[in-house]
Design an enzyme around this catalytic site. Sequence first.
Site: not given
Length: 345
Positions: A55, A138, A156
Site C-alpha cells: 500500500e 487510506y 482514495d
Amino acid sequence: MAAAAKSVPGRPAEEACTANDVQEMRATLLAWYTAHKRDLPWRATRDPYRIWVSEIMLQQTRVAAVLEHYRLFLAAFPTVEALAAANEPEVLTLWSGLGYYRRARMLHRAARLVVSELAGVMPRTAEALLALPGVGAYTAAAVASIAFDEPVAVVDGNVERVLARVAGWSAVEAGCVTKVRTFADMLVDPARPGDFNQGMMELGATVCLPRAPLCLGCPWQQWCHTRGEHPVAVRRPQQRQHSVRAVWLRGSGATQQVLLVQRAADASLMAGMWELPGYDPKPDESPEFTARHAITVTNHVVDVYVARAEAARGMAGEWVPVNELSRRALTGLTRKVLRRLGCIK
Ligand code: SF4
C-alpha cells in the site's frame, strides 16, 4: 435502482441508493472482483506487513512500476523485523526508482517502532495503525480490512471518483468528499471488507477511469447516476524543468568509477540520495544524450555530458566503483542515466 443517467448534486449520501441497492451492489462488486481481479502478489497474502508495504509503494506509483520493487524489497526485508534491522541507505537503495522517498523513510521508522514498542506485532485496527509514521487513513483502512477483516472503507482518489459518479455528485460541489466518505462507509461489506475495498480500488483503476470510464463493462452501471457523463477536473499542464548533468568516468572495465554527489540531508526532495553532479558545458560542447524523467508534476529534461576524470579534478563528490553503484541509494534520474550508459543493469 437509478432510473436515469443524470447528475444529482446536493443529494445527501443516505439517499444515494436504497438499503436493497446496498446489498445488491456489494454482491455485484464482489462477484465482479472475483472474476476480474488482476493477479498481483500482494493479493496472495494476508500478512499485514506485506500488505502495508504494497500500500505504501502503490501510493502515487503505477502498479507496473511497483511489481519488481515489491519483489526485491520483500526478498531483502521479508519481515517487519528485517526491515527494522536494516539501515536507511539499504532501504533507500531498494526504494530507488519508486520516488517519493519520504514514504520509504517513514515505513522504515514505523517498522522500527513496531519492533521496539509493539514486540513486532502489527496493530490490528485502522485506528491503531494510524498511529504509525507515514500511515494515513487510506493505508490504515486498507491494511485493517484486508489483513484483519475490519469493516472500514478505503477512500482514495479512485474511490472518490467512482462513488461521486455513482451518486451523481459533482467532484467540485461543497461537501462532496464528506458525502463520499459516508457513502463508502454505507457500502463496505461487513462480511468481506477486504475484498470489497479491493474491488472498489480495482473498479476505479481499471473500469471507472478518470477521462473515459468503460461503463459498458461496469458492474455498477445500473445504479450509476452519471454513467460517465460527469465533469472531470481540469488537468494542470505539467511543468518542465531543464538541467545539465555530467557523468565523470575514471578507470575502465570492472575498476571504472563514477563521480557522484550526495543530496543534502535536509533537502525537501530525495534527501541524502546520490546523484550526478551538475555541469556547465562549454559553448562548443554537445550533450551525449538527453534524458527525460517525471517527478510529481514536473517533467525534467536533462542534457547528459560524459567526460573522463581529468577535467573533474578538484570537484566535490565521491568516486564510486561501478560494481558498488547498485548498493547506493541513487535518484531515479541518476539510475536511468547510468543504466543507459551500461554502468548498472
Ligand atoms: S464506470 Fe461508468 S457506470 Fe461505472 S461507476 Fe463509473 S461512471 Fe458509473
